[in-house]
Write a protein that holds these residues in place. Structure first.
Motif, PDB file in Angstrom:
ATOM      1  N   PRO A 107       0.818  -1.232   0.000  1.00  0.00           N
ATOM      2  CA  PRO A 107       0.000   0.000   0.000  1.00  0.00           C
ATOM      3  C   PRO A 107       0.845   1.273   0.000  1.00  0.00           C
ATOM      4  N   LEU A 108       2.067   1.197   0.490  1.00  0.00           N
ATOM      5  CA  LEU A 108       2.918   2.395   0.502  1.00  0.00           C
ATOM      6  C   LEU A 108       3.388   2.731  -0.912  1.00  0.00           C
ATOM      7  N   ARG A 109       3.729   1.695  -1.683  1.00  0.00           N
ATOM      8  CA  ARG A 109       4.078   1.889  -3.086  1.00  0.00           C
ATOM      9  C   ARG A 109       2.915   2.512  -3.836  1.00  0.00           C
ATOM     10  N   TYR A 110       1.751   1.960  -3.568  1.00  0.00           N
ATOM     11  CA  TYR A 110       0.532   2.381  -4.223  1.00  0.00           C
ATOM     12  C   TYR A 110       0.289   3.871  -3.985  1.00  0.00           C
ATOM     13  N   ARG A 111       0.721   4.338  -2.823  1.00  0.00           N
ATOM     14  CA  ARG A 111       0.553   5.759  -2.505  1.00  0.00           C
ATOM     15  C   ARG A 111       1.670   6.635  -3.022  1.00  0.00           C
ATOM     16  N   SER A 115      11.182   5.011  -1.815  1.00  0.00           N
ATOM     17  CA  SER A 115      11.676   3.760  -1.234  1.00  0.00           C
ATOM     18  C   SER A 115      12.373   3.951   0.120  1.00  0.00           C
ATOM     19  N   GLY A 116      13.135   5.031   0.283  1.00  0.00           N
ATOM     20  CA  GLY A 116      13.803   5.266   1.569  1.00  0.00           C
ATOM     21  C   GLY A 116      12.801   5.443   2.702  1.00  0.00           C
ATOM     22  N   GLU A 117      11.776   6.215   2.420  1.00  0.00           N
ATOM     23  CA  GLU A 117      10.722   6.460   3.405  1.00  0.00           C
ATOM     24  C   GLU A 117       9.930   5.175   3.669  1.00  0.00           C
ATOM     25  N   ARG A 118       9.710   4.395   2.611  1.00  0.00           N
ATOM     26  CA  ARG A 118       9.015   3.111   2.799  1.00  0.00           C
ATOM     27  C   ARG A 118       9.789   2.228   3.763  1.00  0.00           C
ATOM     28  N   GLU A 123      10.304  -0.751   8.709  1.00  0.00           N
ATOM     29  CA  GLU A 123      11.139  -1.236   9.809  1.00  0.00           C
ATOM     30  C   GLU A 123      10.595  -0.775  11.152  1.00  0.00           C
ATOM     31  N   GLU A 124      10.152   0.471  11.195  1.00  0.00           N
ATOM     32  CA  GLU A 124       9.608   1.004  12.443  1.00  0.00           C
ATOM     33  C   GLU A 124       8.341   0.241  12.855  1.00  0.00           C
ATOM     34  N   CYS A 125       7.483  -0.042  11.883  1.00  0.00           N
ATOM     35  CA  CYS A 125       6.213  -0.709  12.214  1.00  0.00           C
ATOM     36  C   CYS A 125       6.414  -2.176  12.576  1.00  0.00           C
ATOM     37  N   LEU A 126       7.340  -2.841  11.892  1.00  0.00           N
ATOM     38  CA  LEU A 126       7.631  -4.232  12.265  1.00  0.00           C
ATOM     39  C   LEU A 126       8.199  -4.289  13.680  1.00  0.00           C
ATOM     40  N   GLU A 127       9.025  -3.309  14.007  1.00  0.00           N
ATOM     41  CA  GLU A 127       9.578  -3.200  15.364  1.00  0.00           C
ATOM     42  C   GLU A 127       8.447  -3.058  16.386  1.00  0.00           C
ATOM     43  N   LYS A 128       7.509  -2.164  16.074  1.00  0.00           N
ATOM     44  CA  LYS A 128       6.394  -1.897  16.994  1.00  0.00           C
ATOM     45  C   LYS A 128       5.583  -3.134  17.327  1.00  0.00           C
ATOM     46  N   VAL A 129       5.409  -4.010  16.335  1.00  0.00           N
ATOM     47  CA  VAL A 129       4.600  -5.201  16.577  1.00  0.00           C
ATOM     48  C   VAL A 129       5.459  -6.411  16.922  1.00  0.00           C
ATOM     49  N   GLY A 130       6.754  -6.158  17.160  1.00  0.00           N
ATOM     50  CA  GLY A 130       7.633  -7.230  17.642  1.00  0.00           C
ATOM     51  C   GLY A 130       8.024  -8.261  16.599  1.00  0.00           C
ATOM     52  N   LEU A 131       8.065  -7.844  15.313  1.00  0.00           N
ATOM     53  CA  LEU A 131       8.398  -8.818  14.271  1.00  0.00           C
ATOM     54  C   LEU A 131       9.579  -8.366  13.398  1.00  0.00           C
ATOM     55  N   LEU A 156      -0.521   0.485  10.192  1.00  0.00           N
ATOM     56  CA  LEU A 156       0.216   1.576  10.842  1.00  0.00           C
ATOM     57  C   LEU A 156       1.173   2.291   9.906  1.00  0.00           C
ATOM     58  N   ALA A 157       1.711   1.544   8.945  1.00  0.00           N
ATOM     59  CA  ALA A 157       2.718   2.123   8.050  1.00  0.00           C
ATOM     60  C   ALA A 157       2.151   3.294   7.263  1.00  0.00           C
ATOM     61  N   GLY A 158       0.832   3.303   7.082  1.00  0.00           N
ATOM     62  CA  GLY A 158       0.188   4.433   6.414  1.00  0.00           C
ATOM     63  C   GLY A 158       0.070   5.650   7.318  1.00  0.00           C
ATOM     64  N   GLU A 159       0.501   5.515   8.572  1.00  0.00           N
ATOM     65  CA  GLU A 159       0.416   6.577   9.575  1.00  0.00           C
ATOM     66  C   GLU A 159      -0.995   7.174   9.643  1.00  0.00           C
ATOM     67  N   PRO A 160      -1.977   6.307   9.849  1.00  0.00           N
ATOM     68  CA  PRO A 160      -3.369   6.761   9.842  1.00  0.00           C
ATOM     69  C   PRO A 160      -3.735   7.474  11.136  1.00  0.00           C
ATOM     70  N   ARG A 161      -4.613   8.446  11.038  1.00  0.00           N
ATOM     71  CA  ARG A 161      -5.144   9.062  12.258  1.00  0.00           C
ATOM     72  C   ARG A 161      -6.229   8.200  12.837  1.00  0.00           C
ATOM     73  N   PHE A 162      -6.906   7.453  11.948  1.00  0.00           N
ATOM     74  CA  PHE A 162      -7.967   6.542  12.391  1.00  0.00           C
ATOM     75  C   PHE A 162      -7.585   5.124  12.086  1.00  0.00           C
ATOM     76  N   LEU A 163      -7.677   4.287  13.101  1.00  0.00           N
ATOM     77  CA  LEU A 163      -7.452   2.877  12.882  1.00  0.00           C
ATOM     78  C   LEU A 163      -8.779   2.171  13.115  1.00  0.00           C
ATOM     79  N   LEU A 164      -9.256   1.499  12.085  1.00  0.00           N
ATOM     80  CA  LEU A 164     -10.530   0.795  12.191  1.00  0.00           C
ATOM     81  C   LEU A 164     -10.239  -0.696  12.141  1.00  0.00           C
ATOM     82  N   ALA A 165     -10.719  -1.426  13.136  1.00  0.00           N
ATOM     83  CA  ALA A 165     -10.383  -2.849  13.224  1.00  0.00           C
ATOM     84  C   ALA A 165     -11.665  -3.661  13.360  1.00  0.00           C
TER      85      ALA A 165
END
Ligand SMILES: Nc1ncnc2c1ncn2[C@@H]1O[C@H](COP(=O)(O)OP(=O)(O)O)[C@@H](O)[C@H]1O
Ligand SMILES: [Mg+2]
Length: 240
Positions: A107-111, A115-118, A123-131, A156-165
């Motif tokens: 989805p980040l490519r799609y947006r 690549s550096g920012e991706r 990496e930051e988001c995988l870290e956050k979820v322990g993977l 999370l990688a999309g840095e959303p203000r709203f997370l719908l689950a």
């Protein structure tokens, strides 16, 4: 920041008309963590899909961060969704032949994110979820709980203000469900507004605010709670 007024949603199939939502009113403030419960078929997923602009509504008014969603074109709606909304589905929706890193990257490519920012975000988001150590694994090499954590990282990688689950712990055992809940709580503390549909009363109780959907409407006690909430907010604002 999210306001629904008198929202209705009618599904029309050949023979039946289903009022999935009727006269649905809700006010969500920035930074809230809301658990949504209710019987199966009561309209929880419909509500979430409308909130996430994945589905149109039949009537009523929906305002997101001051934007009248009903007045947007399809493209404008898709843009707004990309900017603000992250979705976590019960079924994870991971692509089986892409590794974790690539799954989050799609989805980040799609947006059009460079690549550096991706790389930084993934990496930051995988870290956050322990993977972080599993970036090269394929989804099938992970447990259900780990796959759901990847799906959270992807949202999370999309840095959303709203997370719908939508029942993010529906396929998980109770230990993994609690771990997923802890991740959602920490994301909420960092500032994301979260709306989570759940069948699990224990998880719902952990959320600061609960709403209940019955027959496509907010249950009475929820309306009461909404009023109390608004009153408390007014008092807080007046006192500030
Ligand atoms: N695409 C659809 N077409 C027709 N009816 C639908 C569709 N999606 C949901 N419904 C109906 O709308 C009602 C609410 O469904 P849903 O929002 O999925 O409930 P919940 O998530 O609370 O189980 C149900 O009666 C369901 O059968
Ligand atoms: Mg549902």
């Amino acid at each position: 920041m999210l306001t629904m007024n008198n929202i209705s949603k009618v599904y029309q199939t050949e023979k039946v008309q289903t009022h999935a939502l009727r006269n649905f009113d809700l006010n969500v403030k920035e930074g809230e963590f809301i658990a949504v419960t209710g019987p199966s078929g009561s309209g929880k997923t419909t509500f979430l899909n409308i909130a996430g602009m994945l589905e149109p509504f039949s009537s009523g008014q929906y305002t997101l961060d001051g934007v009248d969603v009903g007045g947007l074109s399809d493209n404008e709606r898709a843009d707004l969704r990309n900017q603000k909304i992250g979705f976590i589905f019960q079924g994870f929706n991971l692509i089986p032949d892409l590794n974790l890193y690539e799954n989050i990257e799609v989805p980040l490519r799609y947006r059009g994110i460079k690549s550096g920012e991706r790389k930084r975000r993934i990496e930051e988001c995988l870290e956050k979820v322990g993977l972080a150590s599993r970036a090269k694994h394929l989804p099938q090499q992970l447990s259900g709980g780990q796959q759901q954590r990847v799906a959270i990282a992807r949202a999370l990688a999309g840095e959303p203000r709203f997370l719908l689950a939508d029942e993010p712990t529906g396929n998980l055992d109770s230990l993994m469900a609690r771990q997923v809940m802890e991740i959602l709580e920490s994301i909420n503390r960092e500032g994301s507004t979260i709306i989570m549909v759940t069948h699990d009363p224990e998880l719902a109780r952990r959320a600061p605010r609960n709403i209940q959907v019955v027959d496509g409407q907010l249950a009475d006690f929820t309306l009461y709670q909404n009023k109390q909430f608004e009153k408390a907010n007014k008092l807080a604002t007046a006192g500030a």
